[in-house]
Design an enzyme around this catalytic site. Structure first.
Site, PDB file in Angstrom:
ATOM      1  N   SER A 137       0.883  -0.951   0.129  1.00  0.00           N
ATOM      2  CA  SER A 137       0.059  -0.181   0.205  1.00  0.00           C
ATOM      3  C   SER A 137       1.049   1.335  -0.116  1.00  0.00           C
ATOM      4  O   SER A 137       1.734   1.305  -0.035  1.00  0.00           O
ATOM      5  CB  SER A 137      -0.768  -0.540   1.030  1.00  0.00           C
ATOM      6  OG  SER A 137      -2.356   0.631   1.122  1.00  0.00           O
ATOM      7  N   GLU A 183      -9.204  -5.589  -4.827  1.00  0.00           N
ATOM      8  CA  GLU A 183      -8.637  -4.660  -3.986  1.00  0.00           C
ATOM      9  C   GLU A 183      -9.289  -3.418  -3.312  1.00  0.00           C
ATOM     10  O   GLU A 183      -9.464  -3.283  -1.944  1.00  0.00           O
ATOM     11  CB  GLU A 183      -7.382  -3.041  -4.594  1.00  0.00           C
ATOM     12  CG  GLU A 183      -6.378  -4.352  -5.251  1.00  0.00           C
ATOM     13  CD  GLU A 183      -5.345  -4.396  -4.627  1.00  0.00           C
ATOM     14  OE1 GLU A 183      -5.308  -4.060  -2.815  1.00  0.00           O
ATOM     15  OE2 GLU A 183      -4.021  -4.818  -4.081  1.00  0.00           O
ATOM     16  N   HIS A 234      -8.332  -5.596  -0.406  1.00  0.00           N
ATOM     17  CA  HIS A 234      -6.882  -4.525   0.225  1.00  0.00           C
ATOM     18  C   HIS A 234      -5.976  -4.983   0.937  1.00  0.00           C
ATOM     19  O   HIS A 234      -7.334  -5.701   1.765  1.00  0.00           O
ATOM     20  CB  HIS A 234      -7.329  -3.094  -0.114  1.00  0.00           C
ATOM     21  CG  HIS A 234      -5.939  -2.237  -0.531  1.00  0.00           C
ATOM     22  ND1 HIS A 234      -4.537  -2.368  -1.096  1.00  0.00           N
ATOM     23  CD2 HIS A 234      -4.848  -1.539   0.839  1.00  0.00           C
ATOM     24  CE1 HIS A 234      -3.728  -1.922  -0.668  1.00  0.00           C
ATOM     25  NE2 HIS A 234      -4.221  -0.877   0.530  1.00  0.00           N
TER      26      HIS A 234
END
Length: 479
Positions: free
Chosen positions: A190, A313, A411
């Protein structure tokens, strides 16, 4: 009974603890404490200490707000939140043995939207890496206003400068922990992965690492100077002070945290660029050009790269709030307007790509593409052209059963498999990230094994991704 292990760094000796796979050292400073005016300065060398420093207790963490996801326990990812203390620019180390010969080193940079997180979070436990002959280093860096707000009189991108300082510390000290300074892999997820993309385009990063792994990051996630100044102006107005480092240095950390809600959701769109973070965070790198377009400025050509994303995600930002089920077409257009200069065209293209998708699924796809997939693809292709066979791509598709399956392959979901922690009870149950159903036992071995192999040799176990001959390794069922 063996005594606790002691390692000698350039700043002084540190005492750790033993565990079943080696040794663990915590909270070792890699830079001086960022206090007062130093919060907005470049990281400085630590002055050192006499005697043997206790390295058995967790580090303080960078000042950060509380972050919650309805019905989902994200504490393993974010860590304990803000644990006040001056010396939080620290590293944690898991090593098979400080007395071992030179072993591959992996340095992990945490995510958290550039506003939260810590290298000491439970998901980043390095015992499995030590078990498999790797020295694992995790680190803290400045986040939020101290780390990324663009201020007159302060160097830009201070969080990135902290990561550079930590990598310099690793180069100078990791041999004392059994690591090979010439075989360092920096990896992150990330916001941490986006920082690594920037490192590939940063001249000062040359020689600090040999390999890089970018998990759900972006090579196009930086703000332009104009966008950054909008955030700075909003922060200055909220505090009632001038937008300078000297003025902000007089503001305590808790007050800097109080104004963050006034910065989230700012309209950062300009005539030529959209908001690369879709309004989800007011902090990012501030650069004149995106890292994916600047790789020739840094060490990218000499660095092996493993890079990829998850297949769903965007669900993390919708699933916990029932937005997957309750979104409307108007919500889809609103999301598209944050991240596309022509939102109607973007939604039409996405609808054609996913016929029959619900409004929530379209929003999820929009977020996933804008935040991670498009920038990852651009960085992947740029590195493949530049490196000539040293780029490897992956796609992670295992779907969490959490929240009745609404999270899916979202995610962060690859992290338990990268760190070989997918069987931990705290990742399961009613609020666990992986949900009630156990994942297939082979998946963590595959993913973790690929990361370890890459750290050893630069080859994770499949063919390189080349222009004209793309190769992508799929983990789990990927559509």
């Amino acid at each position: 009974m063996q005594p606790d292990p002691v390692a000698q760094t350039r700043a002084g000796a540190v005492r750790g603890v033993r565990h079943e796979y080696g040794e663990h050292y915590r909270a070792i400073p890699y830079a001086a404490a960022p206090v007062g005016r130093a919060r907005f300065a470049a990281p400085a060398p630590h002055p050192g200490w006499s005697g043997v420093r206790d390295a058995t207790q967790p580090s303080p963490t960078a000042p950060q707000p509380v972050r919650e996801f309805a019905g989902l326990d994200m504490a393993p990812y974010f860590g304990p939140g803000w644990v006040p203390g001056e010396e939080y620019l620290t590293v944690n180390i898991h090593t098979p043995s400080a007395g071992d010969p030179a072993l591959p080193v992996m340095v992990y940079v945490h995510g958290g939207g550039s506003v939260s997180g810590t290298g000491g979070a439970a998901l980043y436990d390095g015992r499995a890496f030590a078990r498999d002959g790797v020295v694992l280093v995790t680190l803290n860096y400045r986040i939020g206003i101290p780390g990324f707000l663009d201020l007159e009189g302060a160097p830009a991108n201070r969080g990135l400068r902290d990561v550079l300082a930590a990598l310099g510390w690793v180069r100078d000290n990791i041999a004392a922990f059994g690591g090979d300074r010439d075989n360092v892999t920096v990896f992150g997820q990330s916001a941490g992965a986006t920082l690594i993309g920037a490192l590939l385009a940063t001249p000062e990063a040359t020689g600090l690492f040999r390999r890089a792994i970018i998990q759900s990051g972006s090579g196009t996630g930086a703000f332009t100077p104009e966008q950054a100044q909008r955030v700075t102006s909003a922060a200055s107005a909220a505090l009632g002070v001038a937008p300078t480092a000297d003025a902000f240095a007089a503001i305590p950390d808790d007050r800097l945290l109080e104004i963050l809600p006034k910065l989230t959701g700012l309209d950062l769109r300009t005539e030529t660029v959209a908001d690369p973070l879709a309004g989800l965070s007011p902090f990012s790198l501030v650069l004149p050009r995106q890292p994916a377009d600047s790789l020739t400025n840094g060490p990218a050509a000499e660095v092996d790269l493993l890079i990829g994303t998850n297949t769903e995600e965007g669900r993390l930002y919708l699933g916990p709030y029932d937005d997957l089920d309750n979104s409307t077409y108007a919500d889809v257009l609103t999301t598209a307007a944050h991240i596309h200069l022509d939102p109607h065209a973007a939604v039409e293209a996405l609808t054609a790509r996913y016929p029959g998708a619900s409004a929530g699924e379209l929003r999820s796809a929009l977020l996933g593409q804008a935040l991670f997939e498009a920038g990852t693809k651009r960085l992947l292709e740029a590195h493949a052209r530049l490196s000539g066979g040293h780029t490897h791509a992956y796609r992670f598709g295992y779907r969490s059963t959490a929240m009745r399956g609404r999270l899916g392959a979202t995610h962060t979901i690859e992290l338990p498999f990268v760190f070989d922690l997918a069987d931990e009870p705290w990742l399961h149950g009613p609020t666990g990230l992986l949900g009630p159903q156990a994942p297939p036992p082979y998946l963590a071995a595959q993913v973790h094994g690929a990361w370890v192999a890459f750290a050893h040799t630069g080859n994770p176990g499949w063919s390189a991704h080349r222009a004209g001959s793309p190769t992508v390794r799929h983990f789990g069922p990927c559509p």
